[in-house]
Design an enzyme around this catalytic site. Structure first.
Site, PDB file in Angstrom:
ATOM      1  N   GLY A   1       6.638   7.176  -7.257  1.00 18.59           N
ATOM      2  CA  GLY A   1       7.693   6.019  -7.157  1.00 18.59           C
ATOM      3  C   GLY A   1       7.975   5.148  -6.080  1.00 18.59           C
TER       4      GLY A   1
ATOM      5  N   TYR B   1      -3.470 -14.253  -1.239  1.00 21.49           N
ATOM      6  CA  TYR B   1      -2.332 -14.052  -0.159  1.00 21.49           C
ATOM      7  C   TYR B   1      -1.852 -12.589  -0.369  1.00 21.49           C
ATOM      8  CZ  TYR B   1       0.960 -15.214  -3.764  1.00 21.49           C
ATOM      9  OH  TYR B   1       1.867 -15.367  -4.749  1.00 21.49           O
TER      10      TYR B   1
ATOM     11  N   TYR C   1       1.724  -5.051 -11.985  1.00 19.16           N
ATOM     12  CA  TYR C   1       2.867  -5.356 -11.428  1.00 19.16           C
ATOM     13  C   TYR C   1       3.746  -6.263 -12.761  1.00 19.16           C
ATOM     14  CZ  TYR C   1       1.340  -5.191  -6.672  1.00 19.16           C
ATOM     15  OH  TYR C   1       0.934  -4.913  -5.447  1.00 19.16           O
TER      16      TYR C   1
ATOM     17  N   THR D   1      -4.606  -6.575  -6.541  1.00 18.04           N
ATOM     18  CA  THR D   1      -6.046  -5.786  -6.567  1.00 18.04           C
ATOM     19  C   THR D   1      -6.082  -5.567  -8.091  1.00 18.04           C
ATOM     20  OG1 THR D   1      -4.882  -3.810  -6.164  1.00 18.04           O
ATOM     21  CG2 THR D   1      -6.175  -5.001  -4.221  1.00 18.04           C
ATOM     22  N   GLU D   2      -5.035  -4.997  -8.695  1.00 19.78           N
ATOM     23  CA  GLU D   2      -5.457  -4.441 -10.250  1.00 19.78           C
ATOM     24  C   GLU D   2      -4.478  -5.434 -11.074  1.00 19.78           C
ATOM     25  OE1 GLU D   2      -6.401  -0.425 -10.879  1.00 19.78           O
ATOM     26  OE2 GLU D   2      -5.571  -0.050  -8.856  1.00 19.78           O
TER      27      GLU D   2
ATOM     28  N   THR E   1       0.622  -0.987  -0.043  1.00 19.85           N
ATOM     29  CA  THR E   1      -0.012  -0.021  -0.075  1.00 19.85           C
ATOM     30  C   THR E   1       0.917   1.087   0.038  1.00 19.85           C
ATOM     31  OG1 THR E   1      -0.077   0.464   2.482  1.00 19.85           O
ATOM     32  CG2 THR E   1      -1.553  -1.223   1.542  1.00 19.85           C
ATOM     33  N   VAL E   2       0.478   2.216  -0.775  1.00 16.41           N
ATOM     34  CA  VAL E   2       1.036   3.474  -0.663  1.00 16.41           C
ATOM     35  C   VAL E   2      -0.026   4.500  -0.162  1.00 16.41           C
ATOM     36  CG1 VAL E   2       2.089   5.402  -1.880  1.00 16.41           C
ATOM     37  CG2 VAL E   2       2.810   3.092  -2.056  1.00 16.41           C
TER      38      VAL E   2
ATOM     39  N   ARG F   1       2.138   7.829  -6.629  1.00 16.26           N
ATOM     40  CA  ARG F   1       2.705   8.337  -7.740  1.00 16.26           C
ATOM     41  C   ARG F   1       3.966   9.103  -7.896  1.00 16.26           C
ATOM     42  NH1 ARG F   1      -0.723   4.827  -7.608  1.00 16.26           N
ATOM     43  NH2 ARG F   1      -2.658   4.755  -9.308  1.00 16.26           N
TER      44      ARG F   1
HETATM   45  C1  LIG Z   1      -0.837   0.506  -6.264  1.00 15.09           C
HETATM   46  C2  LIG Z   1      -0.175   1.340  -5.553  1.00 15.09           C
HETATM   47  C3  LIG Z   1       0.543   0.480  -4.326  1.00 15.09           C
HETATM   48  C4  LIG Z   1       0.990   2.264  -6.168  1.00 15.09           C
HETATM   49  O1  LIG Z   1       1.491   2.925  -5.371  1.00 15.09           O
HETATM   50  P1  LIG Z   1       2.426   4.437  -6.064  1.00 15.09           P
HETATM   51  O2  LIG Z   1       3.502   4.654  -5.061  1.00 15.09           O
HETATM   52  O3  LIG Z   1       1.448   5.075  -6.553  1.00 15.09           O
HETATM   53  O4  LIG Z   1       3.289   3.787  -7.402  1.00 15.09           O
HETATM   54  P2  LIG Z   1       4.472   4.064  -7.853  1.00 15.09           P
HETATM   55  O5  LIG Z   1       4.507   5.780  -7.977  1.00 15.09           O
HETATM   56  O6  LIG Z   1       5.751   3.414  -7.426  1.00 15.09           O
HETATM   57  O7  LIG Z   1       4.096   3.697  -9.548  1.00 15.09           O
HETATM   58  C5  LIG Z   1       5.182   2.758 -10.160  1.00 15.09           C
HETATM   59  C6  LIG Z   1       4.544   2.675 -11.459  1.00 15.09           C
HETATM   60  O8  LIG Z   1       3.277   1.779 -11.342  1.00 15.09           O
HETATM   61  C7  LIG Z   1       2.087   2.607 -12.029  1.00 15.09           C
HETATM   62  N1  LIG Z   1       0.961   2.455 -11.231  1.00 15.09           N
HETATM   63  C8  LIG Z   1       0.799   2.572  -9.803  1.00 15.09           C
HETATM   64  N2  LIG Z   1      -0.238   2.377  -9.556  1.00 15.09           N
HETATM   65  C9  LIG Z   1      -0.886   1.713 -10.405  1.00 15.09           C
HETATM   66  C10 LIG Z   1      -2.266   1.245 -10.710  1.00 15.09           C
HETATM   67  N3  LIG Z   1      -3.135   1.260  -9.820  1.00 15.09           N
HETATM   68  N4  LIG Z   1      -2.546   0.851 -11.910  1.00 15.09           N
HETATM   69  C11 LIG Z   1      -1.610   0.805 -12.915  1.00 15.09           C
HETATM   70  N5  LIG Z   1      -0.574   1.393 -12.851  1.00 15.09           N
HETATM   71  C12 LIG Z   1      -0.157   1.815 -11.552  1.00 15.09           C
HETATM   72  C13 LIG Z   1       2.540   4.099 -12.060  1.00 15.09           C
HETATM   73  O9  LIG Z   1       2.028   4.760 -13.239  1.00 15.09           O
HETATM   74  C14 LIG Z   1       4.159   3.788 -12.441  1.00 15.09           C
HETATM   75  O10 LIG Z   1       4.446   3.529 -13.682  1.00 15.09           O
HETATM   76  P3  LIG Z   1       5.692   3.700 -14.423  1.00 15.09           P
HETATM   77  O11 LIG Z   1       6.762   3.976 -13.264  1.00 15.09           O
HETATM   78  O12 LIG Z   1       5.909   2.514 -15.250  1.00 15.09           O
HETATM   79  O13 LIG Z   1       5.714   4.954 -15.237  1.00 15.09           O
HETATM   80  C15 LIG Z   1      -1.173   2.440  -4.659  1.00 15.09           C
HETATM   81  O14 LIG Z   1      -2.016   3.054  -5.926  1.00 15.09           O
HETATM   82  C16 LIG Z   1      -2.137   1.660  -3.571  1.00 15.09           C
HETATM   83  O15 LIG Z   1      -1.834   1.921  -2.532  1.00 15.09           O
HETATM   84  N6  LIG Z   1      -3.153   1.349  -3.994  1.00 15.09           N
HETATM   85  C17 LIG Z   1      -4.122   0.719  -3.008  1.00 15.09           C
HETATM   86  C18 LIG Z   1      -4.004  -0.617  -2.484  1.00 15.09           C
HETATM   87  C19 LIG Z   1      -3.503  -1.582  -3.576  1.00 15.09           C
HETATM   88  O16 LIG Z   1      -4.297  -1.750  -4.731  1.00 15.09           O
HETATM   89  N7  LIG Z   1      -2.337  -2.232  -3.385  1.00 15.09           N
HETATM   90  C20 LIG Z   1      -1.900  -3.189  -4.477  1.00 15.09           C
HETATM   91  C21 LIG Z   1      -2.146  -4.481  -3.849  1.00 15.09           C
HETATM   92  S1  LIG Z   1      -1.754  -5.961  -4.698  1.00 15.09           S
END
Ligand SMILES: CC(C)(COP(=O)(O)OP(=O)(O)OC[C@H]1O[C@@H](n2cnc3c(N)ncnc32)[C@H](O)[C@@H]1OP(=O)(O)O)[C@@H](O)C(=O)NCCC(=O)NCCS
Length: 435
Positions: free
Chosen positions: A121, A435, A152, A147-148, A112-113, A119
């Site tokens: 990094g 998981y 990854y 989740t999406e 999570t972030v 966004r």
């Molecule tokens: C998904 C999540 C962890 C991304 O965190 P973030 O720090 O904003 O991501 P980053 O800034 O490191 O992004 C890295 C790359 O991933 C992409 N990215 C980030 N979130 C994304 C998403 N939800 N869908 C598609 N691409 C995504 C960014 O555009 C970036 O792309 P690039 O570097 O190739 O141009 C954050 O949005 C979050 O906490 N979401 C809710 C919880 C969740 O769904 N977690 C995943 C669990 S499986």
């Protein structure tokens, strides 16, 4: 059981420096430090759109998570809620079932972030950091559920274990199956959690793609965990075979129909079975339940026999979707860890954004079902692909021929066909839990 303790694996220095350059602190969180652990859990709950959790929830989590989990968090000392992480990830080493055996896998979860830090990094730094740490610790593969589906692939994960959702109109579908000679019986929710765990653990090594379960997962399915809404509406049954041994268990709940009982919906939360008879008996119980017009089930294998257990398969709708994601970290060890269904030889040119598996490799699968991968610099490749595509194909749940047809693998059709045949296991890979 792996000998690698992920808590002792050092944090990746590259990611630490990258985060430090933006004023963020990248640290491990000690499971035994209650304050730090509860702040981490609060951040995870917030990240997954959950509520602020109470002490009882934290205590339950502390008891029921494995103590060998590695908790990593990112802190921004400038924020008002000091000590609450702005980003989290946790990981552990589990056994991944592969054809012919098991392979230690670095499982990644709780990514999570905070929306205040998105966004920039941060997730990228954490994910790349975990993958480099796992590779340095000697792991051959990493895995996660997502989740999406769009998050990854950029880190080299491929959707390797497709699963399916079923929606079954019970009256139209009917029942064409047999009646197993054991019996289905109700159990308490406490017993259900134990039965789900026992049957799953005995059966999970039979299907490539499954990983080890853990107590909290089964308590959630049984409606006993504080995070499960309306847990008291969960019911449990199990199947005993003719000899009296428990071979299957099912957690479900029933949603009453509006204004009329007959269209009620039976939602299967988890069905685990170690024999085909147990699966048939539990499906029969669900599909023939009085007052139920619709049965739904999630995370079922793509080759679930329910299609052939019903009379009218048009009454049973299957939706296939991505579920288990894998990321190869060490190709020779991953290739040697599993068995194969046919002989094949191919030169692969693999690209890898982290460089871990990048290079040209000779893959040789013998007629006896064993395989090896050796570095072959300068050899002319038969196939060119990214590590995400190779990881998707690794368990045989995703055909290289299909990826090639979609333009995601380039090169020789025959080499793709031969490797696809070698990789394909007898039963489709499955991962029946999150998981
Ligand atoms: C998904 C999540 C962890 C991304 O965190 P973030 O720090 O904003 O991501 P980053 O800034 O490191 O992004 C890295 C790359 O991933 C992409 N990215 C980030 N979130 C994304 C998403 N939800 N869908 C598609 N691409 C995504 C960014 O555009 C970036 O792309 P690039 O570097 O190739 O141009 C954050 O949005 C979050 O906490 N979401 C809710 C919880 C969740 O769904 N977690 C995943 C669990 S499986």
């Amino acid at each position: 059981m792996s000998s690698i303790d992920p808590r002792t694996v050092p944090l990746d220095p590259t990611s630490r420096e990258r985060l430090a350059a933006t004023g963020l602190d990248y640290r491990t969180v000690d499971h035994d430090d209650r304050t730090a652990f509860s702040r981490m859990i609060q951040a995870v709950s917030r990240g997954f759109l959950g509520p602020e959790v109470d002490d009882a929830y934290i205590d339950e989590q502390k008891q029921l998570v494995s103590t060998s989990n590695r908790y990593v968090a990112v802190f921004d000392e400038g924020v008002a809620q000091e000590g609450v992480p702005v980003a989290t990830v946790h990981s552990w080493v589990t056994e991944l079932t592969v054809p012919g055996g098991e392979l230690d896998m670095w499982a990644v979860s709780g990514v999570t972030v905070s929306p205040t830090h998105r966004r920039r990094g941060v997730a990228r730094a954490m994910l790349e950091g975990e993958l480099r740490a796992a590779a340095d610790a000697g792991l051959a593969i990493a895995g996660l559920t997502a989740t999406e589906a769009t998050i990854y692939g950029r880190y080299g994960f491929g959707a390797a274990v497709p699963m399916s959702r079923w929606t079954i109109d019970t009256r139209r579908a009917g029942w064409a199956g047999y009646e197993p000679d054991g019996r289905v019986e109700f159990v308490s929710r406490e017993q259900l959690a134990d039965d789900l765990s026992d049957v799953y653990e005995r059966g999970r090594t039979a299907r490539p793609g499954e990983v080890e379960g853990w107590p909290r997962r089964w308590r959630q399915h049984a409606g006993l965990d504080a995070s499960t809404k309306n847990g008291e509406t969960v019911r449990g049954v199990r199947y005993r075979d003719a000899a009296g041994d428990v071979r299957g268990a099912m957690a479900y709940r029933i949603e009453e129909g509006e204004g009329d009982f007959r269209p009620s919906q039976l939602q299967i939360r988890h069905l685990t079975a170690e024999t085909p008879e147990a699966a048939a008996a539990l499906w029969r119980f669900a599909l023939q339940h009085d007052l139920v017009g619709e049965v739904t089930a999630k995370l079922r294998p793509v080759d679930d026999p329910v299609r052939w257990l019903v009379q009218d398969e048009r009454g049973a709708t299957q939706v296939v979707h991505d579920h288990g994601w894998l990321r190869i970290l060490d190709l020779p060890r991953a290739i040697a860890a599993r068995t194969y269904s046919a002989a094949a030889t191919a030169i692969l040119e693999v690209s890898d954004p982290l460089g871990l598996v990048a290079g040209t490799w000779r893959i040789e699968i013998d007629a006896d079902g064993r395989g090896r991968a050796e570095s072959a610099p300068g050899a002319t490749p038969d196939l060119r692909l990214g590590v995400a595509e190779l990881s998707a194909a690794y368990l045989g749940g995703v055909p290289l021929t299909g990826l090639r047809a979609a333009g995601r693998v380039q090169g020789d059709a025959q080499a793709a066909a031969a490797l696809t045949a070698a990789l394909r296991p007898v039963e489709a890979p499955a991962l029946t839990i999150w998981y």
